[in-house]
Every structure is written in C-alpha cells, then in structure tokens.
Enzyme design. Structure first.
Site, short mmCIF file in Angstrom:
data_model
loop_
_atom_site.label_atom_id
_atom_site.label_comp_id
_atom_site.label_asym_id
_atom_site.label_seq_id
_atom_site.Cartn_x
_atom_site.Cartn_y
_atom_site.Cartn_z
N VAL A 50 0.79 -1.23 0.13
CA VAL A 50 -0.11 -0.03 -0.01
C VAL A 50 0.74 1.48 -0.03
O VAL A 50 0.41 2.06 0.24
CB VAL A 50 -0.99 0.01 1.17
CG1 VAL A 50 -2.08 -1.12 0.96
CG2 VAL A 50 -0.31 -0.32 2.36
N ASP A 51 2.01 1.22 -0.46
CA ASP A 51 3.02 2.34 -0.78
C ASP A 51 3.67 2.60 -2.10
O ASP A 51 4.71 2.63 -2.17
CB ASP A 51 3.95 2.21 0.50
CG ASP A 51 4.62 3.46 0.70
OD1 ASP A 51 4.25 4.64 0.30
OD2 ASP A 51 5.72 3.48 1.39
N PRO A 52 2.66 2.58 -3.25
CA PRO A 52 3.21 2.54 -4.60
C PRO A 52 3.79 3.88 -4.90
O PRO A 52 3.21 4.48 -5.98
CB PRO A 52 2.05 2.06 -5.25
CG PRO A 52 0.69 2.76 -4.60
CD PRO A 52 1.14 2.59 -2.92
N ASN B 62 9.38 3.26 -4.81
CA ASN B 62 9.25 1.92 -4.29
C ASN B 62 9.09 1.14 -5.52
O ASN B 62 8.93 -0.16 -5.47
CB ASN B 62 7.78 1.67 -3.24
CG ASN B 62 8.04 1.77 -1.73
OD1 ASN B 62 9.57 1.74 -1.69
ND2 ASN B 62 7.21 2.29 -0.97
#
Length: 122
Positions: free
Chosen positions: A107-109, A113
């Site tokens: 959930v950290d796109p 990343n």
C-alpha cells in the site's frame, strides 16, 4: 460511532488503522512481510519473470532498521520510454494478484518503491 444502518463501526475502524500504522514502524514485521511478498512472487511463473523483490538482510535488521540487498535500478519516470507502459501493466497485474489472490497488498506505491531494475523488471 457508526453509520445509520450499522454497517460501519468507526471506532473499530480507527482502532484497526492505528494498530496497522504502528505495525508499519516495526521493521522486523516489515522484513517478514517483504519475505512473504518475495515468496508469493516466486510462486507465480508469470510474475517472477517481470517482478523483483529484494532479499532481506536479516542480520542487519531490527525493529528500527530494515536492510535489503542493493538493487541497481532507476525510477519509472527515468526509464526508457518503451518500458514505462509495459512496467505499468506489470504493476497493475501485480496489484490485481495481491488484491484478489494473495491476501497481501503493498500500500505504498510511490515512485521510490516502484523501480525498474537494470534487467527490466519492476
């Protein structure tokens, strides 16, 4: 606190969010999640050809430090123009796999990343 029909318990939602937020700060747990993600990718012949998950360096990790292998890479916005569309499709396929099949969701796109390796993997 809940909606009029009782479908949402806002206090439980906020409590769960807070718990998960604190979990994000435990890098031993993040290392375990990273290893799990790498195993999921490796289990899928379609993804392991196009997705790379760096190995965790366990002896260098603790609750406040997460260390992984170094990966030669570049940001997607710095990738060769012909690769960007393909890598975006890879990202979409990967997210659909995570959302629908794996039970785990990255959930950290952000651009730091989602990188392109020198071999052309995401």
């Amino acid at each position: 606190l809940s909606d009029p029909k009782g479908n949402l318990n806002a206090l439980e939602l906020v409590d769960e969010w807070g718990t998960r937020f604190i979990d994000e700060l435990d890098y031993k747990l993040e290392a375990k999640n990273a290893e799990g993600f790498a195993a999921l990718v490796a289990s899928r012949s379609d993804l392991r050809k196009v997705v790379m998950a760096p190995s965790v360096v366990k002896q260098a990790c603790n609750r406040k430090v997460l260390a992984t292998e170094w990966v030669d890479r570049c940001r997607l916005d710095e990738s060769p123009e012909g690769d960007v569309g393909r890598l975006c499709a890879v990202a979409l396929s990967s997210y659909l796999f995570m959302l629908l099949d794996s039970g785990t969701l990255h959930v950290d796109p952000h651009p730091g990343n989602l990188l392109r390796t020198n071999e052309g993997k995401l």
